[in-house]
Design a protein around this motif. Structure first.
Motif, PDB file in Angstrom:
ATOM      1  N   ALA A  64       0.834  -1.207   0.000  1.00 43.91           N
ATOM      2  CA  ALA A  64       0.000   0.000   0.000  1.00 43.91           C
ATOM      3  C   ALA A  64       0.865   1.252   0.000  1.00 43.91           C
ATOM      4  N   LEU A  65       1.964   1.238   0.752  1.00 42.69           N
ATOM      5  CA  LEU A  65       2.875   2.382   0.799  1.00 42.69           C
ATOM      6  C   LEU A  65       3.523   2.618  -0.561  1.00 42.69           C
ATOM      7  N   THR A  66       3.973   1.546  -1.200  1.00 37.97           N
ATOM      8  CA  THR A  66       4.591   1.664  -2.526  1.00 37.97           C
ATOM      9  C   THR A  66       3.594   2.202  -3.548  1.00 37.97           C
ATOM     10  N   ASN A  67       2.384   1.659  -3.530  1.00 40.99           N
ATOM     11  CA  ASN A  67       1.349   2.133  -4.459  1.00 40.99           C
ATOM     12  C   ASN A  67       1.032   3.604  -4.230  1.00 40.99           C
ATOM     13  N   THR A  68       0.955   3.997  -2.968  1.00 42.10           N
ATOM     14  CA  THR A  68       0.632   5.391  -2.644  1.00 42.10           C
ATOM     15  C   THR A  68       1.708   6.341  -3.139  1.00 42.10           C
ATOM     16  N   LEU A  69       2.961   6.007  -2.874  1.00 46.37           N
ATOM     17  CA  LEU A  69       4.064   6.869  -3.302  1.00 46.37           C
ATOM     18  C   LEU A  69       4.127   6.964  -4.825  1.00 46.37           C
ATOM     19  N   PHE A  70       3.917   5.846  -5.506  1.00 44.99           N
ATOM     20  CA  PHE A  70       3.921   5.867  -6.970  1.00 44.99           C
ATOM     21  C   PHE A  70       2.766   6.725  -7.501  1.00 44.99           C
ATOM     22  N   PHE A  71       1.578   6.522  -6.954  1.00 46.77           N
ATOM     23  CA  PHE A  71       0.405   7.282  -7.395  1.00 46.77           C
ATOM     24  C   PHE A  71       0.615   8.778  -7.192  1.00 46.77           C
ATOM     25  N   VAL A  72       1.082   9.168  -6.013  1.00 50.09           N
ATOM     26  CA  VAL A  72       1.253  10.588  -5.704  1.00 50.09           C
ATOM     27  C   VAL A  72       2.357  11.186  -6.560  1.00 50.09           C
ATOM     28  N   PHE A  73       3.487  10.502  -6.675  1.00 53.41           N
ATOM     29  CA  PHE A  73       4.626  11.027  -7.432  1.00 53.41           C
ATOM     30  C   PHE A  73       4.238  11.288  -8.890  1.00 53.41           C
ATOM     31  N   VAL A  74       3.634  10.300  -9.539  1.00 51.86           N
ATOM     32  CA  VAL A  74       3.287  10.437 -10.953  1.00 51.86           C
ATOM     33  C   VAL A  74       2.163  11.445 -11.142  1.00 51.86           C
ATOM     34  N   THR A  75       1.132  11.355 -10.320  1.00 53.49           N
ATOM     35  CA  THR A  75      -0.036  12.216 -10.501  1.00 53.49           C
ATOM     36  C   THR A  75       0.286  13.680 -10.255  1.00 53.49           C
ATOM     37  N   VAL A  76       1.053  13.960  -9.211  1.00 57.97           N
ATOM     38  CA  VAL A  76       1.377  15.358  -8.897  1.00 57.97           C
ATOM     39  C   VAL A  76       2.223  15.978  -9.999  1.00 57.97           C
ATOM     40  N   ILE A  77       3.222  15.245 -10.488  1.00 58.32           N
ATOM     41  CA  ILE A  77       4.067  15.785 -11.562  1.00 58.32           C
ATOM     42  C   ILE A  77       3.240  16.053 -12.822  1.00 58.32           C
ATOM     43  N   LEU A  78       2.434  15.070 -13.228  1.00 59.24           N
ATOM     44  CA  LEU A  78       1.608  15.255 -14.424  1.00 59.24           C
ATOM     45  C   LEU A  78       0.592  16.369 -14.217  1.00 59.24           C
ATOM     46  N   ASN A  79       0.010  16.432 -13.040  1.00 59.54           N
ATOM     47  CA  ASN A  79      -0.992  17.458 -12.744  1.00 59.54           C
ATOM     48  C   ASN A  79      -0.395  18.847 -12.902  1.00 59.54           C
ATOM     49  N   ILE A  80       0.757  19.078 -12.294  1.00 53.65           N
ATOM     50  CA  ILE A  80       1.363  20.411 -12.328  1.00 53.65           C
ATOM     51  C   ILE A  80       1.827  20.770 -13.735  1.00 53.65           C
ATOM     52  N   VAL A  81       2.466  19.829 -14.419  1.00 50.35           N
ATOM     53  CA  VAL A  81       2.972  20.107 -15.774  1.00 50.35           C
ATOM     54  C   VAL A  81       1.809  20.415 -16.722  1.00 50.35           C
ATOM     55  N   ILE A  82       0.780  19.576 -16.703  1.00 47.23           N
ATOM     56  CA  ILE A  82      -0.351  19.768 -17.628  1.00 47.23           C
ATOM     57  C   ILE A  82      -1.129  21.026 -17.283  1.00 47.23           C
ATOM     58  N   SER A  83      -1.406  21.237 -15.993  1.00 49.54           N
ATOM     59  CA  SER A  83      -2.180  22.414 -15.599  1.00 49.54           C
ATOM     60  C   SER A  83      -1.416  23.704 -15.886  1.00 49.54           C
ATOM     61  N   LEU A  84      -0.091  23.684 -15.705  1.00 53.64           N
ATOM     62  CA  LEU A  84       0.711  24.871 -16.006  1.00 53.64           C
ATOM     63  C   LEU A  84       0.708  25.153 -17.503  1.00 53.64           C
ATOM     64  N   ALA A  85       0.811  24.114 -18.324  1.00 58.21           N
ATOM     65  CA  ALA A  85       0.793  24.298 -19.777  1.00 58.21           C
ATOM     66  C   ALA A  85      -0.563  24.817 -20.247  1.00 58.21           C
ATOM     67  N   LEU A  86      -1.636  24.248 -19.709  1.00 58.98           N
ATOM     68  CA  LEU A  86      -2.974  24.701 -20.100  1.00 58.98           C
ATOM     69  C   LEU A  86      -3.251  26.121 -19.599  1.00 58.98           C
ATOM     70  N   ALA A  87      -2.749  26.441 -18.411  1.00 54.15           N
ATOM     71  CA  ALA A  87      -2.925  27.799 -17.897  1.00 54.15           C
ATOM     72  C   ALA A  87      -2.203  28.813 -18.774  1.00 54.15           C
ATOM     73  N   LYS A  88      -1.003  28.458 -19.241  1.00 52.72           N
ATOM     74  CA  LYS A  88      -0.276  29.345 -20.146  1.00 52.72           C
ATOM     75  C   LYS A  88      -1.020  29.497 -21.466  1.00 52.72           C
ATOM     76  N   PHE A  89      -1.584  28.388 -21.960  1.00 58.82           N
ATOM     77  CA  PHE A  89      -2.368  28.440 -23.191  1.00 58.82           C
ATOM     78  C   PHE A  89      -3.577  29.361 -23.034  1.00 58.82           C
ATOM     79  N   ILE A  90      -4.255  29.263 -21.903  1.00 59.81           N
ATOM     80  CA  ILE A  90      -5.428  30.110 -21.664  1.00 59.81           C
ATOM     81  C   ILE A  90      -5.019  31.571 -21.521  1.00 59.81           C
ATOM     82  N   SER A  91      -3.919  31.830 -20.825  1.00 67.50           N
ATOM     83  CA  SER A  91      -3.505  33.220 -20.602  1.00 67.50           C
ATOM     84  C   SER A  91      -3.069  33.912 -21.885  1.00 67.50           C
ATOM     85  N   MET A  92      -2.720  33.146 -22.917  1.00 71.96           N
ATOM     86  CA  MET A  92      -2.308  33.731 -24.185  1.00 71.96           C
ATOM     87  C   MET A  92      -3.488  34.210 -25.021  1.00 71.96           C
ATOM     88  N   MET A  93      -4.691  33.787 -24.656  1.00 70.55           N
ATOM     89  CA  MET A  93      -5.875  34.217 -25.396  1.00 70.55           C
ATOM     90  C   MET A  93      -6.184  35.676 -25.083  1.00 70.55           C
TER      91      MET A  93
END
Length: 291
Positions: A64-93
């Protein structure tokens, strides 16, 4: 604000709320972890730190600990990268109405209750035979994927759902931070001949420092505590416990096995992990400049 009595009077309600709903539950949880506590038993013997030493030999907890760390590590990185890219795309409009429209579109999944969204995805999108995801893949000539039954795919399915459900909140925060950056900085960089990427790297990212810290910490804390999608979409913790995370294991031990002392020990470990990760994140991403 120089009146100390006024400041104390304003802070007292917040301190009382913090004490009752945060500090006391943490102390109570640690206290329960020192006992072999079962609410159905008349006698609950004191075991000291035995519940914590028991964790070291618990293979299910380690999974459970391994699954949790993997889930959080991958999800947080993807979340921040994608949301930052989309936010930049929106701000350019250039149109405010267009920016508002895209903000609403991306934020809509955040409005829906996570449990309700998990039911919809689990019943209509992820099913192997009749799910929308496999229908799209089959239409493209790709074989169906067992989204919730394959131990190698299950956690990625949870990551995909979590990104869809949670990414809109960070997009709003990043776009708000970008809108607060003075336009004079960008105009000066254009005069110096800086391109779009250089302006983003040298102006936008540094001036988003505090927003970035807040988004990262809040995303880490919320993802460590994710529970609804795992309890609803993952059947019996998934094959080979591939969908078991710490929150699910705490619930299982506490309310199914009625071993609340051991469950409290697991919860304390989760609390310590969140606290340590948050402190490290604050230290690493510390911002020295002032707006």
């Amino acid at each position: 604000m120089k009146n100390k009595k006024f400041v104390a009077l304003v802070l007292v309600p917040a301190f009382i709320h913090l004490s009752i709903f945060v500090i006391l539950p943490i102390i109570g949880g640690f206290g329960i972890s020192l006992f072999e506590y079962n609410p159905l038993n008349d006698v609950n013997p004191f075991v000291g730190l035995d519940n914590f030493t028991r964790l070291l030999s618990d293979k299910v907890f380690m999974k459970a600990l391994t699954n949790t760390l993997f889930f959080v590590f991958v999800t947080v990185i993807l979340n921040i990268v994608i949301s930052l890219a989309l936010a930049k795309f929106i701000s350019m409009m250039k149109s405010n109405k267009t920016r508002s429209l895209f903000r609403v579109i991306f934020f809509l999944p955040c409005v829906a209750p996570l449990s309700a969204a998990a039911v919809v995805w689990g019943k209509s999108i992820f099913p192997t035979s009749s799910g929308l995801a496999n229908m799209v893949l089959n239409g493209l000539g790709i074989n169906s994927i067992n989204w919730l039954g394959d131990p190698n795919v299950l956690m990625w399915s949870m990551i995909l759902f979590t990104l869809w459900a949670d990414i809109g909140y960070n997009i709003i925060l990043f776009t708000a931070g970008m809108d607060g950056i003075p336009e004079e900085f960008y105009e000066a960089s254009k005069i110096d001949g800086a391109g779009e990427w250089k302006r983003f790297k040298d102006i936008t990212l540094p001036l988003l420092g505090r927003t970035f810290i807040f988004v990262t910490i809040m995303t880490l804390i919320s993802h460590f505590q994710m529970f609804a999608q795992f309890s609803i979409m993952v059947l019996k913790n998934g094959p080979q416990n591939s969908g078991l995370v710490l929150t699910s294991y705490i619930y299982k031990v506490a309310f199914e096995m009625k071993d609340m002392g051991y469950a409290s020990a697991i919860a304390m470990v989760l609390f310590l992990i969140i606290m340590i990760v948050t402190l490290i994140q604050q230290r690493v991403t510390k911002v020295d400049w002032e707006y």
